[in-house]
Design a protein around this motif. Structure first.
Motif, PDB file in Angstrom:
ATOM      1  N   LEU A  61       0.820  -1.205   0.000  1.00  0.00           N
ATOM      2  CA  LEU A  61       0.000   0.000   0.000  1.00  0.00           C
ATOM      3  C   LEU A  61       0.856   1.258   0.000  1.00  0.00           C
ATOM      4  CD1 LEU A  61      -2.804  -0.909   2.571  1.00  0.00           C
ATOM      5  CD2 LEU A  61      -3.101  -0.563   0.116  1.00  0.00           C
ATOM      6  N   ASP A  62       0.413   2.249  -0.749  1.00  0.00           N
ATOM      7  CA  ASP A  62       1.089   3.546  -0.767  1.00  0.00           C
ATOM      8  C   ASP A  62       0.451   4.419   0.312  1.00  0.00           C
ATOM      9  OD1 ASP A  62       2.228   5.990  -1.260  1.00  0.00           O
ATOM     10  OD2 ASP A  62       2.126   5.802  -3.443  1.00  0.00           O
ATOM     11  N   PHE A  63       0.980   4.324   1.533  1.00  0.00           N
ATOM     12  CA  PHE A  63       0.372   5.014   2.662  1.00  0.00           C
ATOM     13  C   PHE A  63       0.443   6.533   2.524  1.00  0.00           C
ATOM     14  CE2 PHE A  63       1.061   0.811   4.439  1.00  0.00           C
ATOM     15  CZ  PHE A  63      -0.135   0.594   5.107  1.00  0.00           C
ATOM     16  N   LEU A  66      -2.525   7.455   0.485  1.00  0.00           N
ATOM     17  CA  LEU A  66      -3.760   7.231   1.235  1.00  0.00           C
ATOM     18  C   LEU A  66      -3.975   8.322   2.282  1.00  0.00           C
ATOM     19  CD1 LEU A  66      -3.577   3.359   1.726  1.00  0.00           C
ATOM     20  CD2 LEU A  66      -4.987   4.622   0.107  1.00  0.00           C
ATOM     21  N   VAL A  79      -9.794   0.760   0.103  1.00  0.00           N
ATOM     22  CA  VAL A  79      -8.742   0.235  -0.761  1.00  0.00           C
ATOM     23  C   VAL A  79      -9.092  -1.185  -1.196  1.00  0.00           C
ATOM     24  CG1 VAL A  79      -6.298  -0.310  -0.926  1.00  0.00           C
ATOM     25  CG2 VAL A  79      -7.040   1.646   0.425  1.00  0.00           C
ATOM     26  N   LEU A  82      -5.236  -6.483  -2.726  1.00  0.00           N
ATOM     27  CA  LEU A  82      -4.175  -6.692  -3.706  1.00  0.00           C
ATOM     28  C   LEU A  82      -4.518  -7.908  -4.563  1.00  0.00           C
ATOM     29  CD1 LEU A  82      -1.309  -5.968  -4.741  1.00  0.00           C
ATOM     30  CD2 LEU A  82      -0.414  -7.540  -3.031  1.00  0.00           C
ATOM     31  N   ALA A 134      -6.639   1.538   6.222  1.00  0.00           N
ATOM     32  CA  ALA A 134      -7.275   1.487   4.914  1.00  0.00           C
ATOM     33  C   ALA A 134      -7.852   0.129   4.636  1.00  0.00           C
ATOM     34  CB  ALA A 134      -6.251   1.861   3.851  1.00  0.00           C
ATOM     35  N   SER A 263      -2.422  -5.760   6.089  1.00  0.00           N
ATOM     36  CA  SER A 263      -2.265  -5.294   4.711  1.00  0.00           C
ATOM     37  C   SER A 263      -1.100  -6.059   4.122  1.00  0.00           C
ATOM     38  CB  SER A 263      -2.013  -3.788   4.657  1.00  0.00           C
ATOM     39  OG  SER A 263      -0.827  -3.473   5.318  1.00  0.00           O
ATOM     40  N   GLN A 265       1.878  -7.415   1.797  1.00  0.00           N
ATOM     41  CA  GLN A 265       2.969  -6.915   0.963  1.00  0.00           C
ATOM     42  C   GLN A 265       3.596  -8.096   0.243  1.00  0.00           C
ATOM     43  OE1 GLN A 265       5.683  -4.959   3.643  1.00  0.00           O
ATOM     44  NE2 GLN A 265       4.642  -3.003   3.474  1.00  0.00           N
ATOM     45  N   TYR A 292      -3.374   2.892  -5.544  1.00  0.00           N
ATOM     46  CA  TYR A 292      -3.339   2.613  -4.114  1.00  0.00           C
ATOM     47  C   TYR A 292      -2.057   1.887  -3.680  1.00  0.00           C
ATOM     48  CZ  TYR A 292      -8.319   3.609  -4.560  1.00  0.00           C
ATOM     49  OH  TYR A 292      -9.519   4.213  -4.832  1.00  0.00           O
ATOM     50  N   PHE A 293      -1.401   1.197  -4.624  1.00  0.00           N
ATOM     51  CA  PHE A 293      -0.219   0.412  -4.289  1.00  0.00           C
ATOM     52  C   PHE A 293       1.018   1.027  -4.941  1.00  0.00           C
ATOM     53  CE2 PHE A 293      -3.850  -2.424  -4.028  1.00  0.00           C
ATOM     54  CZ  PHE A 293      -3.632  -3.076  -2.817  1.00  0.00           C
ATOM     55  N   GLY A 420       1.382  -2.359   7.428  1.00  0.00           N
ATOM     56  CA  GLY A 420       1.237  -0.912   7.426  1.00  0.00           C
ATOM     57  C   GLY A 420       1.897  -0.244   8.593  1.00  0.00           C
TER      58      GLY A 420
END
Length: 477
Positions: A61-63, A66, A79, A82, A134, A263, A265, A292-293, A420
């Motif tokens: 996730l691209d915090f 977000l 979100v 994945l 998220a 979340s 990865q 989002y990622f 996260g």
């Protein structure tokens, strides 16, 4: 008498002018050579930084995005999950040698006494509320700091960073592998196992964070870790001794219904750190929603390390342009003054039938011979001059970066970890550069030097030789 012999005699006769030309050429060649050498050294340093940071790229996730969206809209965006199929398809890339899933959630001990837990505080004290991240509903779940602990889901335990860098190791049993998908198995830390008299093969019960689900898992391995908590005297929930590892697919069975705290990865381990950019480009063609990622190859740390190096690389390129142009102009002026002082010689030679191209060739031979001597000297001085310039530029850039650095950050880069969570990572900027001269550098410098010599000779000579002998001799009077 041929023009080559005349050129040699002329250089001997005008030794002062020859020495001035050679000095200018030596300065130009040293600076140009230094510029090329610094650029090569900068590239090597950047490659070295990439290799130091490793050949792993994390999809997660691209915090930052977000949080930015949450600030703009006032609520955390929902979100999507994945796309595991896409993530696994990406793992088949020619650049990838292996990959690992990493996800995190909270579990509650069912009958286990956690390392560092206070006596008689199994369920009431040390509570905190944590909101969902998220993908969750935003509701809060209550966390008991004395009975809650972290669970990390992995595809291969030995690919997890702590095991890779040697801080954690299996001391009994076996690690989690990709063949254990959906199996109810776990790894337990040595201190937690000893405190609860658990050995390999025993089974323990774990509840989900909202206590709505209970899972019985078999301990297939005991590991020992040297990891330290991010704070002194951490509560049991944050103590590395209380962390369990499970297959990532098994961990899903323990996700809380409210406030989803996990979340996933995916960490891709590439064949070569230099393949990172190519892999990222390939990944952008997949169906993964990069709204989002994001793919992170320690990019923030990489920029932090090579920031000064990139700056001196651009500075060295500017040096090449400025020195080449300024050198050509200065040499052109010196040669023009020298040629104007030789009008009588040229007029007489042309009057007795000497061809203009031979006079041009004579001047060219004189300048090229001087340039070759300067080039030969630069072979001895170039390396030291280049290293001196490189060290001076780098130390200046590091000093500037230190002044501009935010004291509160102290060079720290916050990165998103499993689940996260935020991890504090730092890396010192590269403060040494090994400047060495290669054959390619010499070739490029020789080409530039020759071009400067030809241009600096042709233009002044043509301005005079376009006249006939009578006009040249009259101008000399």
């Amino acid at each position: 008498m041929n023009f080559i012999k005349r050129a040699i005699l002329s250089m001997k006769k005008r030794i002062g002018t020859s020495l001035i030309l050679m000095a200018v050429f030596l300065i130009v060649t040293n600076l140009v050579l230094g510029g090329f050498a610094i650029q090569n050294a900068s590239q090597k340093a950047a490659d070295s930084a990439r290799k130091k940071l490793g050949a792993d790229v994390t999809l997660g996730l691209d915090f930052d995005k977000l949080v930015k969206q949450a600030r703009e809209t006032g609520e955390m965006p929902i979100v999507p999950d994945l796309n595991i199929k896409e993530a696994e398809q990406l793992a088949k890339s020619q650049y990838v040698k292996d990959y690992n899933y990493i996800t995190g959630t909270l579990g509650i001990s069912d009958g286990l006494k956690l390392v560092g837990a206070s006596e008689g505080e199994g369920g009431g004290a040390g509570r905190a509320a944590m909101a969902g991240v998220a993908g969750g509903s935003g509701s809060a779940i209550e966390i008991d700091m004395n009975s809650s602990f972290n669970i990390e889901g992995v595809r291969k335990a030995l690919l997890q960073e702590s095991f890779k860098n040697g801080k954690s190791k299996i001391i009994d049993g076996k690690p989690i592998t990709e063949k254990m998908e959906d199996q109810n198995v776990a790894l337990m830390e040595k201190r937690l196992a000893e405190q609860n008299k658990i050995k390999v093969g025993d089974k323990v019960k774990i509840q989900s964070g909202d206590k709505k689900k209970t899972l019985e898992v078999e301990i297939i391995g005991i590991y020992e870790t040297e990891e330290q908590g991010i704070i002194q005297n951490p509560p049991p929930m944050m103590d590395p001794a209380n962390k369990l590892y499970m297959p990532h697919s098994t961990l899903k069975k323990l996700e809380a219904d409210e406030g989803n705290m996990s979340s996933i990865q995916v960490v891709y381990f590439l064949n070569d750190p230099l393949d990172i950019d190519a892999f990222k480009k390939e990944a952008k063609q997949s169906d993964i929603d990069f709204k989002y990622f994001k793919l992170d190859a320690h990019d923030s740390l990489y920029k932090q390390m090579i920031g000064p190096i990139e700056n001196i690389s651009s500075t060295s390129q500017m040096i090449i342009y400025i020195v080449s142009i300024a050198g050509a102009i200065i040499l052109g002026l010196i040669i023009m003054l020298s040629i104007k002082a030789r009008r009588k010689e040229m007029g007489i030679l042309l009057s007795i039938g000497e061809e203009k191209w031979k006079l041009m060739a004579q001047f060219m031979v004189e300048v090229v011979c001087i340039a070759i001597l300067a080039f030969a000297l630069s072979l001895a001085t170039g390396a030291k001059v280049s290293q001196f310039i490189g060290d001076s530029l780098l130390s200046s850039e590091i000093a500037t970066a230190s002044e501009e650095e935010n004291p509160q950050n102290s060079g720290a880069v916050m990165v998103s970890g499993p689940g996260g969570t935020l991890q504090n990572e730092t890396e010192d900027p590269i403060d040494e550069i090994d400047v060495s001269i290669t054959g390619a550098d010499l070739g490029k410098m020789g080409g530039i030097g020759l071009a400067i010599a030809i241009l600096a000779t042709l233009l002044p000579a043509l301005s005079i030789l376009r006249l006939n002998p009578k006009q040249i001799l009259l101008k000399d009077e």
